[in-house]
Design an enzyme around this catalytic site. Structure first.
Site, short mmCIF file in Angstrom:
data_model
loop_
_atom_site.label_atom_id
_atom_site.label_comp_id
_atom_site.label_asym_id
_atom_site.label_seq_id
_atom_site.Cartn_x
_atom_site.Cartn_y
_atom_site.Cartn_z
N GLU A 199 -9.97 1.98 4.75
CA GLU A 199 -9.58 3.20 4.14
C GLU A 199 -10.98 3.84 3.46
O GLU A 199 -11.22 4.82 3.32
CB GLU A 199 -8.76 2.80 2.67
CG GLU A 199 -8.56 3.93 1.96
CD GLU A 199 -7.38 3.39 0.60
OE1 GLU A 199 -6.41 2.43 0.95
OE2 GLU A 199 -7.74 3.57 -0.51
N SER A 226 0.67 -1.22 -0.08
CA SER A 226 0.05 0.08 0.10
C SER A 226 0.84 1.30 0.08
O SER A 226 1.86 1.22 0.53
CB SER A 226 -0.80 0.22 1.18
OG SER A 226 -1.75 1.34 1.24
N HIS A 272 -7.26 -3.60 4.95
CA HIS A 272 -6.74 -2.17 5.02
C HIS A 272 -7.34 -1.44 4.11
O HIS A 272 -8.00 -0.21 4.32
CB HIS A 272 -5.21 -2.18 4.70
CG HIS A 272 -4.63 -0.91 4.23
ND1 HIS A 272 -4.97 -0.41 2.92
CD2 HIS A 272 -3.99 0.05 4.78
CE1 HIS A 272 -4.29 0.82 2.77
NE2 HIS A 272 -3.73 1.13 3.80
N ASN A 273 -7.70 -1.69 2.92
CA ASN A 273 -8.62 -0.91 2.01
C ASN A 273 -9.90 -0.76 2.30
O ASN A 273 -10.49 0.24 2.00
CB ASN A 273 -8.58 -1.70 0.69
CG ASN A 273 -7.06 -1.72 -0.19
OD1 ASN A 273 -6.22 -1.31 0.74
ND2 ASN A 273 -7.19 -1.64 -1.15
N LYS A 304 -4.35 -6.55 3.55
CA LYS A 304 -4.62 -5.59 2.50
C LYS A 304 -5.71 -5.21 2.18
O LYS A 304 -6.22 -4.07 2.19
CB LYS A 304 -3.50 -5.84 1.36
CG LYS A 304 -3.64 -4.87 0.32
CD LYS A 304 -3.12 -3.46 0.76
CE LYS A 304 -2.96 -2.48 -0.45
NZ LYS A 304 -3.94 -2.27 -1.48
#
Ligand code: NAG
Ligand code: NAG
Length: 469
Positions: A170, A109, A166-167, A163
């Protein structure tokens, strides 16, 4: 005859934007790297860049065999191509057979900038493979005061899963920030200049983060094609690539509540219905809908509103991160990954899109208590939630009264209010399920499963449906 160059330490195949930047980053940290792409112009482009950006030790290769042979053993190759078939094709092109291959699935990222100068790296899979490249990854990753933003995540697909979450987080952050903007602009009447200043100010406090910082910058950009600010000219339709949807799907699969992340996904779907929304605006006006914003904004205390929104944003964010972390834990338990949530918060402190100062506090919370069931009940965060809840409720209340939708903030507040209440109206739902489906219920005062003939008893007691007539 030219001396054949020494072998490269590592290889990278797939020289699109991320691949080129990551390769240059690795070379810049002093690790000789071989690069390969089927499209030879991509190889030339990367070699040129390596030359121009300081004669970096990067070597272009033009066929898979030369590429593989140019790397020292055990040969490590980063494959940065589109997910799915291209990955299989690249592996097939680089290996005569699959024997002896070790796989590391790594989330990266930070976008272009991060890949070039220091991303957050989330490698999972073969621990041996990680050990082979650990020294490279630690140098290449973003550096924060407590180390490089990389750690071995766990077995299997854990790196990519982390990941993905994480997105999802986000998505939530971006939605919450856009709601803060909406309230400040439409309830508080703030101009773009004021918004730029407020976000800059917020970026010097507890909200300090990449997304707050870039948001401040966005408000300052003038339109170069017409009068006014560029942000006001952008079409209000959000794009997406799927990671938010997968996060919400995984949350549902694992029975983990992730309402803030889900609300941000739903908002992207609704934003896509631009024409429908414009028609709905008209249809409801015709039906007599009147905007209530005027009555809410008149006499508003701007300074107080700004401070309230800051607190509402912070509290909403905590709830969103709590959801993401609990999703990670649930998957970790299911798969036996043994994820270290404190470490994950730590490697997100730099390089990545959600990097933020308050991730340090999340790291500390999980380090204090590995089995913390929810961030909200960590003593420090609990205190912060309590301090901010009045402001949070004022903001959501104002927005509701003004007809400004704040689905992310509402979802976070509802999550908080649902999670913190020892008693919920779920007793009534259980009664309904037992009445129509004999699903049985438990009692608060004694063990066991119970079933009641609700309808019969209600009629007998004289207050059934018929008794009112
Ligand atoms: C090479 O470049 C093309 C186009 O940029 C891309 O589609 C392809 O996947 C790349 N990767 C490899 C390994 O050839
Ligand atoms: C961790 O948190 C849980 C839930 O709040 C609590 O029951 C437990 O005692 C805590 N453990 C430590 C070491 O503080």
């Amino acid at each position: 005859m030219e001396a054949s160059p020494a072998l490269s330490r590592i290889g990278l195949a797939g020289l699109a934007v991320m691949g080129q930047n990551l390769a240059l980053n690795i070379a810049e940290k002093g690790f000789p790297i071989s690069v390969y792409n089927r499209t030879t112009s991509k190889v030339d482009e990367t070699v040129d860049r390596a030359h121009n950006e300081g004669n970096l030790p990067l070597f272009g290769q033009y066929n898979p065999r030369d590429f593989v042979l140019s790397i020292e053993r055990p040969r490590s190759v980063i494959i940065l191509v589109k997910a799915g078939a291209p990955v299989d094709q690249t592996i097939a092109a680089l290996s005569a057979n699959g024997r002896g291959l070790l796989y590391l699935g790594m989330g990266v990222s930070g976008g272009e900038e991060g890949a070039r100068h220091g991303p957050s790296l989330m490698p999972g899979g073969s621990h041996q493979a990680y050990t082979n490249v650990q020294d490279i990854l630690r140098k290449v990753a973003a550096q924060v005061e407590d180390g490089p933003c990389v750690t071995y995540i766990g077995e299997g697909g854990s790196g990519n899963f982390v990941k993905m979450v994480h997105n999802g987080i986000e998505y939530g952050d971006m939605q919450l920030i856009s709601e803060a903007y909406d309230v400040l602009k439409n309830v508080g009447g703030l101009t773009n200049e004021e918004l730029g200043d407020i976000f800059s100010e917020w970026n010097r406090g507890e909200l300090e983060s990449f997304l707050i910082e870039i948001t401040a910058d966005i408000f300052r950009v003038k339109d170069d094609l017409a009068d006014g600010f560029l942000v006001d000219k952008l079409l209000d339709k959000t794009g997406m690539k799927g990671t938010g949807k997968w996060t919400v799907q995984q949350a549902a699969e694992l029975s983990v509540a992730a309402p803030t992340i889900a609300a941000s996904l739903d908002c992207r779907y609704l934003s896509g219905l631009k024409e429908e929304r414009e028609k709905a605006e008209e249809a409801l006006k015709l039906a007599g809908f009147k905007e209530e914003i005027g009555s809410v904004t008149s006499g508003i205390d701007k300074k107080r509103l700004i401070d309230d929104v800051r607190q509402a944003l912070y509290a909403s964010k905590i709830c969103s991160y709590a959801q993401g972390m609990n999703l990670l834990r649930a998957k970790s338990v299911e798969k036996g990954w043994n994820l270290n949530l404190g470490e994950l918060a730590r490697i997100w402190k730099g390089g990545c899109i959600i990097r933020a100062v308050f991730l340090d506090r999340i790291k500390n919370a999980y380090q204090r208590n590995q089995s913390l069931p929810n961030l909200i009940v960590d003593p420090d965060f609990a205190k912060e939630m309590v301090q901010r809840q009045a402001a949070w409720r004022r903001v959501v209340g104002l927005a509701v009264a003004a007809g400004i939708s704040t689905p992310g903030m509402c979802a976070s507040l509802s999550y908080f209010d649902t999670y913190r209440r020892g008693r919920l109206p779920a007793n009534l739902v259980q009664a309904q399920r037992d009445l129509f489906g004999a699903h049985t219920y438990e009692r608060v005062d004694r063990p066991g499963a119970f079933h009641t003939e609700w309808t019969k008893l209600a009629q007998k007691s004289g207050s059934g449906v018929g008794a009112l007539n």
